[in-house]
Design an enzyme around this catalytic site. Structure first.
Site, short mmCIF file in Angstrom:
data_model
loop_
_atom_site.label_atom_id
_atom_site.label_comp_id
_atom_site.label_asym_id
_atom_site.label_seq_id
_atom_site.Cartn_x
_atom_site.Cartn_y
_atom_site.Cartn_z
N ILE A 253 30.31 -46.76 16.08
CA ILE A 253 29.13 -47.13 16.86
C ILE A 253 28.93 -48.64 16.81
CG2 ILE A 253 26.61 -47.00 16.95
CD1 ILE A 253 27.91 -44.53 18.07
N TYR B 120 30.99 -44.29 27.11
CA TYR B 120 30.57 -44.54 25.73
C TYR B 120 31.19 -43.52 24.78
CZ TYR B 120 27.30 -45.75 21.95
OH TYR B 120 26.75 -46.16 20.77
N THR C 45 31.53 -50.41 18.94
CA THR C 45 31.26 -50.21 20.36
C THR C 45 30.05 -51.02 20.81
OG1 THR C 45 32.14 -47.95 20.24
CG2 THR C 45 30.74 -48.48 22.12
N GLU C 46 28.98 -50.98 20.03
CA GLU C 46 27.73 -51.60 20.43
C GLU C 46 27.78 -53.13 20.36
OE1 GLU C 46 25.14 -50.42 21.75
OE2 GLU C 46 25.17 -48.26 21.38
N SER C 47 28.39 -53.69 19.32
CA SER C 47 28.24 -55.12 19.09
C SER C 47 29.50 -55.86 18.65
CB SER C 47 27.15 -55.35 18.03
OG SER C 47 27.59 -54.84 16.78
#
Length: 374
Positions: A225, A358, A228-230
């Protein structure tokens, strides 16, 4: 990068300490998620005040750089202006590149040197840096980029004297000019080390392990996560108003964690979520809520895993609406399918294209994490 991302609603509430898991899981919520919630929308006066703040910021930047060269911080990009918005640092965490530029006409090399040093020694605590003003970066503590960048002698940059020497080398050997519509900019480009991502991951490995144990959420899922996010950028911000490594939105996921896990009635502040320990704790706690509250009726463990990932991005309501407009019927449909069928539905039929991609990205990064730990 040239669009105006709407983010950073001013929050004036105090931060709280981490507490044990005490999730209230008696009944499922109507619709609460990482990017959507049944909670009230932000008051109009708050939105208006925020939009004025962002408009002022954009106006000041564009006055110096022009519309075509306007940049603003985002999830995978650090962008910081100083010096009356005439000088900026830009880090692309996906490409592993740093650009320090100035459009200043007076003493541009001196301004660049100062900005290079501030960037190389920028603090590990994102709450210490105001990304939406031209305030100077206050250098303190261990540099965030330590190990991710080396100087011309191949040495890590931890101290002021080494950053100063490297800045002088860059200006003497790497200074470049670029023509802009409003004039020209001077800049230097710095390559990050090849394993810069691993260097960032290492900084937060202990926090991921702790959160994994605290909330019984797989370590590889938290890792995937964050990537993927940052891309492990603790300064990450988004157009949706999410902050930090796991891109937590204060008024949705953050509020749920405070209420259901922390037993609080307020919401996390920006500075609270910019703290990596708090951010990872909050993101993992939200997965605990998804697992044990909003998606507790999903029977198959693999199906639940897919549903949790999709819900973190597109909301529980988005997951269920993939199968039926009626929530109870959607749960029956979901439980009647095999995990493969659910995966196919969430990656091809979810109402949001971003959520479809996602799930694929997160599962890929989970496999990558596990392959690297064999």
């Amino acid at each position: 990068m040239k669009k105006l991302w709407l983010l950073l609603f001013p929050l004036l509430l105090s931060a709280c300490a981490q507490q044990p898991v005490t999730c209230v899981c008696e009944s499922p919520a109507n619709n609460t998620a990482h990017s959507g919630s049944s909670r009230p929308a932000v008051p109009a006066k708050d939105r208006e005040a925020f939009e004025k703040l962002i408009q002022y910021f954009a106006t000041q930047v564009k006055k110096e750089w022009g519309d075509d060269d306007y940049m603003v911080a985002s999830k995978h990009h650090y962008v910081k202006y100083i010096d009356g918005y005439r000088t900026r640092a830009h880090i692309d965490f996906d490409k592993g590149k740093i650009w320090v530029s100035t459009v200043a006409r007076y003493q541009p090399e001196a301004r660049l040197k100062n900005a290079i040093i501030e960037t190389l020694l920028m603090p590990s605590d994102p709450s210490k840096v105001d990304l939406f003003s031209d305030k100077k970066v206050v250098v303190s503590g261990k540099p965030f980029l330590l190990g991710q960048v080396v100087d011309h002698d191949g040495k890590p940059i931890e101290w002021q004297w080494r950053a100063n020497r490297f800045a002088e080398f860059l200006l003497a050997n790497k200074l470049t000019m670029k023509q802009l519509k409003k004039g020209h900019a001077y800049y230097v480009e710095i390559d990050m080390v090849q394993d810069h991502l691993s260097q960032r991951e290492y900084q937060y490995a202990h926090l991921i392990r702790e959160a994994s144990r605290r909330y019984q959420i797989d370590e590889d899922l938290i890792y995937a996560i964050i990537k993927t996010e940052s891309s492990f950028n603790p300064y990450a911000v988004s157009h949706a108003g999410a902050y930090g490594l796991m891109q937590v939105i204060p008024k949705t996921a953050g509020a749920d964690v405070f209420k259901l896990v922390k037993n609080r009635n307020d919401i996390p502040t920006r500075d609270y979520l910019f703290d990596p320990a708090n951010n990872i704790d909050t993101g993992a706690a939200y997965f605990h809520i998804l697992k044990n509250r909003y998606l507790r009726d999903v029977s198959n463990p693999t199906t639940k895993h897919y549903s949790m990932i999709s819900a973190y991005n597109g909301g529980t309501g988005g997951v269920l609406s993939t199968f039926d407009s009626d929530r109870k019927q959607a749960m029956r449909e979901l439980n009647a399918m095999s995990p493969t069928q659910v995966y196919n539905a969430l990656t091809t039929e979810h109402p949001k294209a971003e959520a479809r991609r996602y799930l694929q990205k997160v599962l890929y990064f989970q496999k990558e994490f596990n392959a690297g730990n064999l």
